[in-house]
Design a protein around this motif. Structure first.
Motif, PDB file in Angstrom:
ATOM      1  N   GLU A  22       0.835  -1.206   0.000  1.00  0.00           N
ATOM      2  CA  GLU A  22       0.000   0.000   0.000  1.00  0.00           C
ATOM      3  C   GLU A  22       0.869   1.255   0.000  1.00  0.00           C
ATOM      4  O   GLU A  22       0.506   2.268  -0.614  1.00  0.00           O
ATOM      5  N   GLU A  23       2.017   1.197   0.682  1.00  0.00           N
ATOM      6  CA  GLU A  23       2.925   2.345   0.716  1.00  0.00           C
ATOM      7  C   GLU A  23       3.505   2.623  -0.672  1.00  0.00           C
ATOM      8  O   GLU A  23       3.621   3.782  -1.101  1.00  0.00           O
ATOM      9  N   LYS A  24       3.862   1.563  -1.388  1.00  0.00           N
ATOM     10  CA  LYS A  24       4.419   1.762  -2.732  1.00  0.00           C
ATOM     11  C   LYS A  24       3.345   2.176  -3.725  1.00  0.00           C
ATOM     12  O   LYS A  24       3.622   2.920  -4.676  1.00  0.00           O
ATOM     13  N   LEU A  25       2.119   1.731  -3.523  1.00  0.00           N
ATOM     14  CA  LEU A  25       1.021   2.207  -4.353  1.00  0.00           C
ATOM     15  C   LEU A  25       0.835   3.709  -4.169  1.00  0.00           C
ATOM     16  O   LEU A  25       0.610   4.444  -5.144  1.00  0.00           O
ATOM     17  N   ALA A  26       0.958   4.173  -2.928  1.00  0.00           N
ATOM     18  CA  ALA A  26       0.879   5.613  -2.669  1.00  0.00           C
ATOM     19  C   ALA A  26       2.053   6.353  -3.297  1.00  0.00           C
ATOM     20  O   ALA A  26       1.888   7.450  -3.858  1.00  0.00           O
ATOM     21  N   THR A  27       3.253   5.769  -3.237  1.00  0.00           N
ATOM     22  CA  THR A  27       4.415   6.365  -3.889  1.00  0.00           C
ATOM     23  C   THR A  27       4.177   6.516  -5.380  1.00  0.00           C
ATOM     24  O   THR A  27       4.492   7.558  -5.985  1.00  0.00           O
ATOM     25  N   LEU A  28       3.619   5.496  -6.006  1.00  0.00           N
ATOM     26  CA  LEU A  28       3.327   5.557  -7.433  1.00  0.00           C
ATOM     27  C   LEU A  28       2.351   6.687  -7.744  1.00  0.00           C
ATOM     28  O   LEU A  28       2.550   7.450  -8.700  1.00  0.00           O
ATOM     29  N   GLY A  29       1.303   6.811  -6.947  1.00  0.00           N
ATOM     30  CA  GLY A  29       0.337   7.881  -7.176  1.00  0.00           C
ATOM     31  C   GLY A  29       0.970   9.260  -7.119  1.00  0.00           C
ATOM     32  O   GLY A  29       0.686  10.132  -7.944  1.00  0.00           O
ATOM     33  N   ARG A  30       1.867   9.469  -6.141  1.00  0.00           N
ATOM     34  CA  ARG A  30       2.554  10.759  -6.042  1.00  0.00           C
ATOM     35  C   ARG A  30       3.500  10.976  -7.223  1.00  0.00           C
ATOM     36  O   ARG A  30       3.607  12.082  -7.757  1.00  0.00           O
ATOM     37  N   ALA A  31       4.191   9.911  -7.628  1.00  0.00           N
ATOM     38  CA  ALA A  31       5.182  10.027  -8.697  1.00  0.00           C
ATOM     39  C   ALA A  31       4.550  10.431 -10.026  1.00  0.00           C
ATOM     40  O   ALA A  31       5.199  11.097 -10.846  1.00  0.00           O
ATOM     41  N   LEU A  32       3.306  10.074 -10.241  1.00  0.00           N
ATOM     42  CA  LEU A  32       2.668  10.356 -11.525  1.00  0.00           C
ATOM     43  C   LEU A  32       2.159  11.787 -11.640  1.00  0.00           C
ATOM     44  O   LEU A  32       1.788  12.215 -12.738  1.00  0.00           O
ATOM     45  N   ARG A  33       2.134  12.524 -10.528  1.00  0.00           N
ATOM     46  CA  ARG A  33       1.743  13.951 -10.539  1.00  0.00           C
ATOM     47  C   ARG A  33       0.397  14.148 -11.233  1.00  0.00           C
ATOM     48  O   ARG A  33       0.249  14.986 -12.132  1.00  0.00           O
ATOM     49  N   LEU A  34      -0.576  13.388 -10.799  1.00  0.00           N
ATOM     50  CA  LEU A  34      -1.890  13.436 -11.422  1.00  0.00           C
ATOM     51  C   LEU A  34      -2.602  14.743 -11.088  1.00  0.00           C
ATOM     52  O   LEU A  34      -2.657  15.156  -9.933  1.00  0.00           O
ATOM     53  N   ALA A  35      -3.164  15.355 -12.107  1.00  0.00           N
ATOM     54  CA  ALA A  35      -3.936  16.575 -11.891  1.00  0.00           C
ATOM     55  C   ALA A  35      -5.284  16.227 -11.272  1.00  0.00           C
ATOM     56  O   ALA A  35      -5.853  15.170 -11.562  1.00  0.00           O
ATOM     57  N   PRO A  36      -5.814  17.096 -10.409  1.00  0.00           N
ATOM     58  CA  PRO A  36      -7.162  16.853  -9.885  1.00  0.00           C
ATOM     59  C   PRO A  36      -8.157  16.688 -11.033  1.00  0.00           C
ATOM     60  O   PRO A  36      -8.046  17.342 -12.073  1.00  0.00           O
ATOM     61  N   ASP A  37      -9.108  15.792 -10.831  1.00  0.00           N
ATOM     62  CA  ASP A  37     -10.144  15.481 -11.817  1.00  0.00           C
ATOM     63  C   ASP A  37      -9.626  14.710 -13.025  1.00  0.00           C
ATOM     64  O   ASP A  37     -10.335  14.576 -14.032  1.00  0.00           O
ATOM     65  N   SER A  38      -8.395  14.189 -12.944  1.00  0.00           N
ATOM     66  CA  SER A  38      -7.940  13.263 -13.986  1.00  0.00           C
ATOM     67  C   SER A  38      -8.871  12.060 -14.020  1.00  0.00           C
ATOM     68  O   SER A  38      -9.341  11.583 -12.991  1.00  0.00           O
ATOM     69  N   ARG A  39      -9.123  11.564 -15.213  1.00  0.00           N
ATOM     70  CA  ARG A  39     -10.011  10.418 -15.398  1.00  0.00           C
ATOM     71  C   ARG A  39      -9.162   9.165 -15.573  1.00  0.00           C
ATOM     72  O   ARG A  39      -8.269   9.120 -16.416  1.00  0.00           O
ATOM     73  N   VAL A  40      -9.488   8.133 -14.792  1.00  0.00           N
ATOM     74  CA  VAL A  40      -8.692   6.904 -14.746  1.00  0.00           C
ATOM     75  C   VAL A  40      -9.570   5.712 -15.090  1.00  0.00           C
ATOM     76  O   VAL A  40     -10.710   5.618 -14.630  1.00  0.00           O
ATOM     77  N   LEU A  41      -9.030   4.813 -15.901  1.00  0.00           N
ATOM     78  CA  LEU A  41      -9.646   3.516 -16.152  1.00  0.00           C
ATOM     79  C   LEU A  41      -8.706   2.450 -15.627  1.00  0.00           C
ATOM     80  O   LEU A  41      -7.536   2.405 -16.011  1.00  0.00           O
ATOM     81  N   ASP A  42      -9.206   1.583 -14.752  1.00  0.00           N
ATOM     82  CA  ASP A  42      -8.394   0.513 -14.169  1.00  0.00           C
ATOM     83  C   ASP A  42      -9.016  -0.822 -14.545  1.00  0.00           C
ATOM     84  O   ASP A  42     -10.075  -1.197 -14.026  1.00  0.00           O
ATOM     85  N   LEU A  43      -8.370  -1.533 -15.472  1.00  0.00           N
ATOM     86  CA  LEU A  43      -8.870  -2.825 -15.923  1.00  0.00           C
ATOM     87  C   LEU A  43      -8.315  -3.923 -15.029  1.00  0.00           C
ATOM     88  O   LEU A  43      -7.124  -3.948 -14.727  1.00  0.00           O
ATOM     89  N   ALA A  44      -9.197  -4.857 -14.634  1.00  0.00           N
ATOM     90  CA  ALA A  44      -8.866  -5.863 -13.623  1.00  0.00           C
ATOM     91  C   ALA A  44      -8.459  -5.161 -12.337  1.00  0.00           C
ATOM     92  O   ALA A  44      -7.382  -5.365 -11.794  1.00  0.00           O
ATOM     93  N   CYS A  45      -9.370  -4.329 -11.837  1.00  0.00           N
ATOM     94  CA  CYS A  45      -9.081  -3.419 -10.730  1.00  0.00           C
ATOM     95  C   CYS A  45      -9.025  -4.104  -9.378  1.00  0.00           C
ATOM     96  O   CYS A  45      -8.631  -3.484  -8.385  1.00  0.00           O
ATOM     97  N   GLY A  46      -9.443  -5.377  -9.290  1.00  0.00           N
ATOM     98  CA  GLY A  46      -9.410  -6.069  -8.009  1.00  0.00           C
ATOM     99  C   GLY A  46     -10.281  -5.388  -6.978  1.00  0.00           C
ATOM    100  O   GLY A  46     -11.433  -5.034  -7.248  1.00  0.00           O
ATOM    101  N   SER A  47      -9.742  -5.164  -5.802  1.00  0.00           N
ATOM    102  CA  SER A  47     -10.495  -4.548  -4.705  1.00  0.00           C
ATOM    103  C   SER A  47     -10.441  -3.031  -4.708  1.00  0.00           C
ATOM    104  O   SER A  47     -10.802  -2.388  -3.715  1.00  0.00           O
ATOM    105  N   GLY A  48      -9.966  -2.455  -5.815  1.00  0.00           N
ATOM    106  CA  GLY A  48     -10.132  -1.026  -6.057  1.00  0.00           C
ATOM    107  C   GLY A  48      -9.243  -0.103  -5.257  1.00  0.00           C
ATOM    108  O   GLY A  48      -9.508   1.099  -5.180  1.00  0.00           O
ATOM    109  N   GLU A  49      -8.156  -0.610  -4.676  1.00  0.00           N
ATOM    110  CA  GLU A  49      -7.345   0.237  -3.807  1.00  0.00           C
ATOM    111  C   GLU A  49      -6.693   1.379  -4.567  1.00  0.00           C
ATOM    112  O   GLU A  49      -6.601   2.505  -4.059  1.00  0.00           O
ATOM    113  N   LEU A  50      -6.239   1.133  -5.778  1.00  0.00           N
ATOM    114  CA  LEU A  50      -5.647   2.211  -6.584  1.00  0.00           C
ATOM    115  C   LEU A  50      -6.666   3.322  -6.799  1.00  0.00           C
ATOM    116  O   LEU A  50      -6.401   4.495  -6.504  1.00  0.00           O
ATOM    117  N   LEU A  51      -7.822   2.977  -7.322  1.00  0.00           N
ATOM    118  CA  LEU A  51      -8.837   3.995  -7.611  1.00  0.00           C
ATOM    119  C   LEU A  51      -9.291   4.714  -6.346  1.00  0.00           C
ATOM    120  O   LEU A  51      -9.400   5.946  -6.330  1.00  0.00           O
TER     121      LEU A  51
END
Length: 248
Positions: A22-51
């Motif tokens: 979960e910590e590295k997933l958070a690191t990835l989110g910060r590293a991508l510098r996503l703008a607010p309201d960015s639209r994301v599609l997650d295929l095979a999203c599992g339990s949805g933790e990324l989204l």
């Protein structure tokens, strides 16, 4: 349409269905510098933790698609828990045929490239949903060390040595497909421990409560063999990472 029941049981308590913590997933989110309201599609999203966590932390909105009713129920509960149910839509379906209605800013398949028949097919599938200049995320294993024999390959839950490449080989494959690798976050041995170790506890507790279930013998065998298999093969030989790509 659902995942095999054995997988649903084994990973029922996971928030992340791969060795990225979960910590590295958070690191990835910060590293991508996503703008607010960015639209994301997650295929095979599992339990949805990324989204769900990225909707909370970065104010993205998104759609997740998964074949597992168990995992999607967990994802919906997580979205309500984090207060992002209005920003995340979760769809039960076959991710291998899903294309966004309108192009998205980020298209992801983190650890399920089987939906496209491998890396190349999954990249092509994700590209169909991505706006020009958007980001793509692909999660994929690689060999940390060259496996010495077929027993090692199978010990890593693979069928053939060519089922994955070395890390440089995987990065070269992305380049050959016409993409720049613009970020990556790699799992480590601790991540593998958390992914597999959590399964052992889940399975043991399930067995204690369901000793006569039709899957009990299969899951009892997996619990008996799993820790040694993990330590002997997966932990030393198999790497795993999430790679951010942009089309050239």
């Amino acid at each position: 349409m659902d995942l095999p029941r054995s997988i649903a049981i084994t990973e029922s308590q996971h928030r992340v269905h791969n060795p990225l913590t979960e910590e590295k997933l958070a690191t990835l989110g910060r590293a991508l510098r996503l703008a607010p309201d960015s639209r994301v599609l997650d295929l095979a999203c599992g339990s949805g933790e990324l989204l769900c966590t990225w909707a909370r932390d970065h104010r993205i909105s998104g759609v997740g698609v998964d074949i597992s009713t168990v995992f999607l129920a967990n994802a919906r509960a997580r979205a309500f828990e984090l207060g992002v149910a209005d920003r995340v839509r979760l769809v039960h379906g076959d991710a291998s045929g899903h294309v966004a209605d309108t192009p998205v800013d980020l298209a992801a398949c983190v650890g399920a490239t089987w939906i496209g028949g491998g890396v190349a097919g999954t990249v092509e599938l994700l590209q169909r949903s991505l706006r020009p200049g958007g980001l793509m995320l692909v999660g994929e294993p690689y060999w940390r060390r060259e496996p010495p024999d077929q027993r090692t390959v199978e010990g890593c839950y693979l069928s053939a040595r060519d089922d994955c490449r070395s890390l440089p080989g995987l990065l070269e494959q992305f380049a050959e497909l016409g993409y720049d690798v613009v970020e990556m976050v790699l799992a480590d041995e601790e991540g593998w421990d958390r992914y597999h170790g959590a399964q052992w506890l889940t399975v043991r507790r399930w067995l204690d409560g369901h000793p006569d279930d039709e899957l009990a013998d299969e899951l009892r065998a997996s619990l008996r063999e799993g820790p040694v298999r993990h330590a002997r093969y997966v932990r030393p030989y198999l790497g795993w990472g999430v790679f951010a790509l942009m089309r050239r």
